[in-house]
Design an enzyme around this catalytic site. Sequence first.
Site, PDB file in Angstrom:
ATOM      1  N   CYS A 192      16.290  48.077  27.844  1.00 25.38           N
ATOM      2  CA  CYS A 192      17.459  47.625  27.080  1.00 25.38           C
ATOM      3  C   CYS A 192      18.647  47.370  28.001  1.00 25.38           C
ATOM      4  O   CYS A 192      19.520  46.568  27.675  1.00 25.38           O
ATOM      5  CB  CYS A 192      17.816  48.634  26.000  1.00 25.38           C
ATOM      6  SG  CYS A 192      18.058  50.313  26.617  1.00 25.38           S
ATOM      7  N   HIS A 222      20.599  54.432  25.281  1.00 22.77           N
ATOM      8  CA  HIS A 222      20.228  53.076  24.876  1.00 22.77           C
ATOM      9  C   HIS A 222      21.404  52.146  25.100  1.00 22.77           C
ATOM     10  O   HIS A 222      22.563  52.538  24.947  1.00 22.77           O
ATOM     11  CB  HIS A 222      19.817  53.079  23.400  1.00 22.77           C
ATOM     12  CG  HIS A 222      19.431  51.731  22.877  1.00 22.77           C
ATOM     13  ND1 HIS A 222      18.336  51.040  23.348  1.00 22.77           N
ATOM     14  CD2 HIS A 222      19.983  50.939  21.916  1.00 22.77           C
ATOM     15  CE1 HIS A 222      18.238  49.883  22.706  1.00 22.77           C
ATOM     16  NE2 HIS A 222      19.230  49.807  21.838  1.00 22.77           N
TER      17      HIS A 222
END
Length: 996
Positions: free
Chosen positions: A454, A827
Site C-alpha cells: 500500500c 496501512h
Amino acid sequence: MDKILEAVVMSSYPNNVKQGLVRRVIEAAKQPMDSEQCWSMLELSTKLYLTGDTKYKREIGKEVLEVYGHYHPEEFEEFFNVRFLLSLLQEGYGPLGKRSHYVLDYIQLGLQFVLESPSANNIFSLLRIEVLRKVCERPSPKQCAKISKLLMQHPQCIPTGKHQLLFCQQLIRCIGQFQCVSEGEEEIMEFLEQVNKVSGLLQRIWRTQTSAILPSLKELFTIISSTEEQEAPSNALASVVQFVPLELMDGVIRNLTNDDSITDVQMMMAIGRMIDWVSWPLGKNIDKWIIALLKGLAAVKKFSILIEVTLSKIEKVFSKLLYPIVREGALSVLQYMLLSFQHSHEAFHLLLPHIPRLVASLKKEDSNSATSSLEQLAELIHCMFFRFSGFPDLYEPVLEAVKALPIPNEDRIKHLLGQNAWTSQKNELACFYPRLASKSETGKIGLINLGNTCYMNSIIQSLFMASDFRHSVLNLTEGNSQPLMTKLQWLFAFLEHSQRPAISPESFLSASWPPWFTPGAQQDCSEYLKYLLDRLHEEEKTGKRIYQKLKESSLMSQAVEHHYLNKTLIEKMFGGKMMTKIRCLKCLNVSSREEAFTDLSLAFPPSDRNVRGTTSVLPVEEIGAQFIEPPENAGQLMGSPWIQRKAPMASDHAAPTVSVETLGFQEPGEAANPICGNDVGVDAAKDPVSTSGEQAHASKDSRSVPDLINYFLSPERLTAENKYHCEKCASLQDAEKVAELTEGPHYLILTLLRFSFDPRTMKRKKILDNVSIPVVLKLPILVAPEETEEVCQHGKDGAVPGSGFMTVVYDLCSVVVHSGISSESGHYYCYSRECTDTVPHGQPRDGVPKQASDKQLDFEIQWYLFNDTRVSFSSFESVSNVTSFFPKDTAYVLFYRQRPGRQSCLLHEALAEAGRLHGELSLHKDLMEAISKDNILFLQEQEKEARNRAAYISALPKSPLWWRDLDRDKDDDSSSGGCSPAAGGGGSSSFHGLVF
C-alpha cells in the site's frame, strides 16, 4: 408515633379516613423529636416503601421519608448510610423469595437529601461500583431502566475511568438480552420506554466521554456478529446505534470492512441482524448505518455476503413498508438492496408475488406517508423492469398494480442504476451486463495490494493525480532509453484507459523495488518516493533526454528549451533549490551553499518550542478553504482579514515580520531568539531521532503545516558539540545557520517526519500529533533584488519591495495518510485531486494561462480517496478531520502544486501547451494494443465469473419467508397497514409483530 402510623396503615378504615389520620402524623413529624423516634419512623417508612403490598402503602412510605429528609436531615443522613445502602444493594430487602423490586427507587429518593452531607462522596463511590456490578448481572429491562434513571438524575454515580468503558459495554450486553414477554400494546410501550431510558444513558455518557463510543461499538459488533448457538440478540440494540454521531460512520465502516479478523460468516450474521433493526420503531439513522455497511462490503468486493444477506432479508424489509412508523427507514434500505443487486434478477423476483398486495394496502391507507412511499416504490419497480427485461408474464400483475402511478424517465432510471450498482460502469450500457466487479463510480482505477504494498500504491496514485507529471510521462515516445520511466508510462496508461476496477502494479514494483526493502513487509512510503524519483532522475541523466523528445515533437519553444536544457523531468516537476547560510558568531563571516531538493522533510519542533513567533524571514501562510483573491501587495497580505489564519495557541505571540536584510541572523548583542536559545545544538533539537521521547504521543496543541515549514526555515544555533568550523577563524566557533528557498518546485512535496527512533525500546515510533493541512499554502522564495523590483512593479506573486522575497502560492493536491503507530506496520492510503491552471474555457492573459479562482480550486475540484483497489469520492473535510476521529491515521506526505506566477510562468506555458496537445496525441501502438487486449480479456473474465456466480446463487438454501404481515393484511380487509387499532393495523398483536 411509628406504632400509630403502622396501625393506621394496616387498619381496615376507608382510604379517605386513613389519609386524614396519616396527614396528622406527617404534620407532627415536622416538629422536633428525639433521634430514637426519628429512627423508628424512618425504619417504618422504609418498610412501607420497599415491601408495601399496595401502591397506597408505598406512597405513604415515600411521603414520610421525604418529610424526615427535609425536617430531620441529621437523623436521615445517619440512617441513610453507606453500610445500609450496601446491604440493600447486595442482599436486598424483605423475606427470601420476595425481595423488594423498589430498592433502586428508594435509593434515588433518598439521595436527594444527602447530596451535601459529609458521607455523600462515600455513597457515590459505593454506587459507582454497585451499578456496574448490577449491570454485569444482566438485570431485567425494568431494573436496567431504574439504574439508568438513577444515574441520569445523579451523574455523580456513573462509573468513571476504565470502569465507565466497562459499564458502557456491559450495558450494551444487557440491551442485547432485553426481551418483551407480553404482546399487550401497553406492555410493549412500557418496554420501549425502558429501552429508551437505557440507551439515553449511553448517549449521555458518550456526550461527555467520546472516547467510549468506538469501544462500545466494538462490543455491539461482537454481540451481533456472534455465531454461537444462542438466542438472537434483541432488536433493542438498534436504540444504541441511533446515538452514534454520523460523522464517525465512514471510519467505523472502513475499519470493519478492512478488518481481516472478521470472518465472512460473522459479517453476514452482523449485517443480517442489523437489517432486522428496521423493525425497531424508535431507531433513528438505522437505515443509514445499514446502507453504509452494505456499501462498505461492496467496496471490498464481499459479494458473497451481500448476495446471501440480500436474498435472505429483502422480503422481511419489504414487509415493513406496511407500518408507517418504520416505513421511511425500511424503504431506504429496500431501495439500496434492490438497486445494488444488479447482477441477477433473483432479489427483485422474490418480491413480485407480494408487490400487488402491498400497493393495495398503501392505497387503502390514503396518507401522505403511503402516497410518498407508493411513488418511490413505483420508481424502484420501473428501474427493475428496465434492468431485468424479458419476463412479461411475471411482471404483468405488478405492472397492473402500479399502472396509475408516475413512471420515471429513462435518464432518471439510468442515473439510479448507475449510482447504486455494485457493478456500475462508465459506459451507458453497463447496467445491462451482469458484472460482479467494476470500476468505481468515480471512474478512477485502484491498484491491487501485492502484499503490504500500500505504501507504493498510495505514492503511485498521488503521482498519477499530479496531472502535469502524468501528461509528461504519457507523452513520452517509444524508445526513450528509460526503462523505469517506460514502465511508469505503461502503468499510468492502464490507470487511465483500463476497464478493470483495479490493476496489478507487479511489473513496476519489481522494477522500482529498493534493494534493501524486505519482501512482504510494510515500508516507508516517503523512503520509496525518494528512491523512485532519484532512480527516474538518474536514469534520464544517463539516457536519452526528455527535452529532446519534446523538441522533436515541437512541444517546446526554443526559449523554454534553452531554459530547461539541463533539467530532467523530475527536476522540472519536483525540483527546487535551497540556500543554506552559516554565519560565524565571532568573525561574522557568512558561508553559503545552494542545494537542490525534491522534497522537504519537516521535523516536529519540541513541545516547548513556539514556532509561530520565531520566523525571521517572511512567515509561511496558510489559507482556508474560502480564501478570497489576494491583494496586490504583500503589505496588505500580512495583516489581511481575508486570510484565515490558524487560531494561535494561548502561549503564542504575534509573529513579527523581521527585516530581510538580517537574512535570519541575529545581530551581536541582541537577545537570543527563543527558538535558538538552547544550550544544546539545534541540529539535535530538530532531529526527530533525538526528540522521540517527547513526541511519542499526540500533543494537546495542534500544529499546522506552516508551523513546521517555519520551524524548518527558522535560524538554528550551532553550539556545544555542534559547533561550526569557521575557515576564517580556523577553529570551531558558535554559529547560526539559516535555510532559504531560492526556487520553488512545480510540485512541492512535504514529508512530515513522524517516525523517530526510541533508544529506550530500540524501535522507530510514530509521532501522532495532529497537523492541520491548509488547502492553499503561501511560501516565501528568495529572489535577486532586480527580480524583486520587476515583480513588484507588476504586482505579482506578493513580493515585498526591498525584502528580496516573493510569495509563491501552492494548492494542495494529494495527502498520503499512514494509519498505524510504526513505520514497519500499519496501512497507507491517499486523498487526491487534480489541480489545473485554467478555468474551463478560460482565455490566456498576457501569455500566462488564466488562473483558476480560489473558489473553483476549493469547491469545484473533486477529492478522491485511493485505498489500494478501492476508490471513492471524498472531500477536503474528510482530509482535515481524519486524525480527529482516528488518531492513528495521520497525514504523512503532502503534494502541493504551484500556481502560475512570475517564477514558474515558462514551465506553466510549456505544460499548458503540452496539455492542449495531449488530447490530440495517442499512445504508441504497442501500449494501445496491450490495453485493448487486456480490456477484452477482462470482459471474458467477467462473463465467466457471472456464470459461476449464478450457479453459486442457485445452490443457496431457500430463503426464509417473512410474510405473516402481508398474509394477515390479505385476510383482514379492515387493515390499512398501520401499527395501532386506530390506524387499522390489527391491534396489539400487529404491533408486537412489528417490533419482534
